[in-house]
Design an enzyme around this catalytic site. Structure first.
Site, PDB file in Angstrom:
ATOM      1  N   HIS A 194      45.409   2.754  33.008  1.00  0.00           N
ATOM      2  CA  HIS A 194      45.576   2.488  31.575  1.00  0.00           C
ATOM      3  C   HIS A 194      47.005   2.041  31.267  1.00  0.00           C
ATOM      4  O   HIS A 194      47.957   2.645  31.756  1.00  0.00           O
ATOM      5  CB  HIS A 194      45.242   3.740  30.760  1.00  0.00           C
ATOM      6  CG  HIS A 194      43.780   4.096  30.799  1.00  0.00           C
ATOM      7  ND1 HIS A 194      43.215   4.748  31.855  1.00  0.00           N
ATOM      8  CD2 HIS A 194      42.783   3.846  29.914  1.00  0.00           C
ATOM      9  CE1 HIS A 194      41.916   4.902  31.628  1.00  0.00           C
ATOM     10  NE2 HIS A 194      41.629   4.367  30.459  1.00  0.00           N
ATOM     11  N   HIS A 202      37.938   1.684  20.130  1.00  0.00           N
ATOM     12  CA  HIS A 202      37.460   2.489  21.265  1.00  0.00           C
ATOM     13  C   HIS A 202      36.339   3.422  20.793  1.00  0.00           C
ATOM     14  O   HIS A 202      36.481   4.630  20.807  1.00  0.00           O
ATOM     15  CB  HIS A 202      38.626   3.272  21.857  1.00  0.00           C
ATOM     16  CG  HIS A 202      38.508   3.495  23.328  1.00  0.00           C
ATOM     17  ND1 HIS A 202      37.627   4.416  23.864  1.00  0.00           N
ATOM     18  CD2 HIS A 202      39.108   2.910  24.383  1.00  0.00           C
ATOM     19  CE1 HIS A 202      37.729   4.389  25.179  1.00  0.00           C
ATOM     20  NE2 HIS A 202      38.620   3.475  25.523  1.00  0.00           N
ATOM     21  N   ASP A 238      43.150  -0.521  31.176  1.00  0.00           N
ATOM     22  CA  ASP A 238      42.353  -0.478  29.954  1.00  0.00           C
ATOM     23  C   ASP A 238      43.180  -0.044  28.743  1.00  0.00           C
ATOM     24  O   ASP A 238      44.234   0.576  28.875  1.00  0.00           O
ATOM     25  CB  ASP A 238      41.206   0.529  30.108  1.00  0.00           C
ATOM     26  CG  ASP A 238      40.104   0.025  31.035  1.00  0.00           C
ATOM     27  OD1 ASP A 238      40.303  -0.989  31.732  1.00  0.00           O
ATOM     28  OD2 ASP A 238      39.041   0.667  31.064  1.00  0.00           O
ATOM     29  N   HIS A 292      37.330  -4.962  26.136  1.00  0.00           N
ATOM     30  CA  HIS A 292      37.042  -3.528  26.202  1.00  0.00           C
ATOM     31  C   HIS A 292      36.307  -3.075  24.935  1.00  0.00           C
ATOM     32  O   HIS A 292      35.739  -1.990  24.916  1.00  0.00           O
ATOM     33  CB  HIS A 292      38.358  -2.767  26.361  1.00  0.00           C
ATOM     34  CG  HIS A 292      38.206  -1.347  26.837  1.00  0.00           C
ATOM     35  ND1 HIS A 292      37.308  -0.963  27.798  1.00  0.00           N
ATOM     36  CD2 HIS A 292      38.864  -0.202  26.475  1.00  0.00           C
ATOM     37  CE1 HIS A 292      37.406   0.350  28.007  1.00  0.00           C
ATOM     38  NE2 HIS A 292      38.331   0.828  27.211  1.00  0.00           N
TER      39      HIS A 292
HETATM   40 ZN   LIG Z   1      39.171   2.814  27.398  1.00  0.00          ZN
END
Ligand SMILES: [Zn+2]
Length: 253
Positions: free
Chosen positions: A192, A101, A46, A97
């Site tokens: 990640h 964020h 991610d 995603h």
């Molecule tokens: Zn994330």
């Protein structure tokens, strides 16, 4: 892979991430009673693409012949379209995603649709094909992220195992030990390839350090490392919204 039950629950419980909680508790329990999944694990990354760490992780995956799925931020994909293409050209899957964020529970419907729509457009423009999967920031599905997934025909995917590389106390060795202990057939492992908000800045470095031993160890355990599409294919059982959970609970980026 339509999820009428998921969408019904998303609609009923709406805004505050409660559907995610349900997905990680009730659904997981139900799903554990289903026949065992194939001995397959999917690695997911991610928050990228990241100009330093995404290529490094691609290099490791390539060396070991492992396909993976990258849930990208639209803002970072826009800044590094070459990296998005590099990921896809190497045979990996690219999912959504979100554009930035942001915390899904703090965004309204319009902002959520704009955020997801922009990311779908950016990835589609770069790759000339639409992304299939969607994992909102922190894996929080609520009414709005559920509707956004539906509007863009995206399959919601959370994870079933994380190794907390964002935490200061995590090391490459603890990642290996945690994964060896908890990974099993059907595991979707959260990793990640870029540092997200609240994460230690060198989290992707710890992941890159852990990855070779992790891949070798999982294979030694008899687990194949496959793409999400393969893991979620009907033969692999098809858990799109709530893989049976290990390490379920709160998650930072
Ligand atoms: Zn994330």
């Amino acid at each position: 892979m339509s999820d009428p039950l998921t969408l019904l629950l998303l609609t009923l419980f709406g805004y505050a991430g409660l559907p995610t909680l349900l997905a990680r508790t009730g659904f997981s329990r139900v799903l554990k009673r289903l026949p065992a999944a194939l001995p397959q694990v999917a690695l997911t990354f991610d928050d990228g693409p990241d100009p330093v760490w995404t290529p490094r992780i691609l290099e490791i995956l390539d060396r070991f012949g492992v396909p993976a799925t990258f849930f990208m931020l639209g803002s970072r994909a826009e800044a590094h379209p070459d990296l998005v293409r590099q990921v896809a050209d190497a045979g990996h899957e690219v999912g959504v995603h979100g554009y930035r964020h942001r915390v899904p529970a703090l965004q309204g419907l319009r902002a959520t649709l704009t955020d997801v729509g922009a990311t779908v457009r950016i990835l589609t423009d770069i790759l000339q094909r639409r992304p299939r999967y969607y994992r909102p920031p922190w894996g929080i599905f609520n009414l709005w992220t559920g509707l956004a997934a539906r509007r863009h025909n995206l399959i919601p995917v959370v994870w079933s195992l994380y190794v907390a590389e964002w935490s200061r106390s995590t090391t490459a060795n603890s990642i290996y030990v945690d994964a060896m202990q908890s990974a099993g057939p059907g595991t979707v492992l959260l990793l990640h390839d870029a540092a997200g908000p609240g994460s230690r800045p060198d989290a992707p470095a710890v992941v890159a350090q852990a990855l070779p031993r992790l891949i070798t160890g999982l294979r030694r355990k008899g687990l194949s490392l496959v793409s999400l599409s393969e893991l979620l294919a009907p033969a692999g059982r098809g858990l799109s919204h709530a893989p049976p959970g290990q390490n379920v609970g709160s998650h930072r980026p």
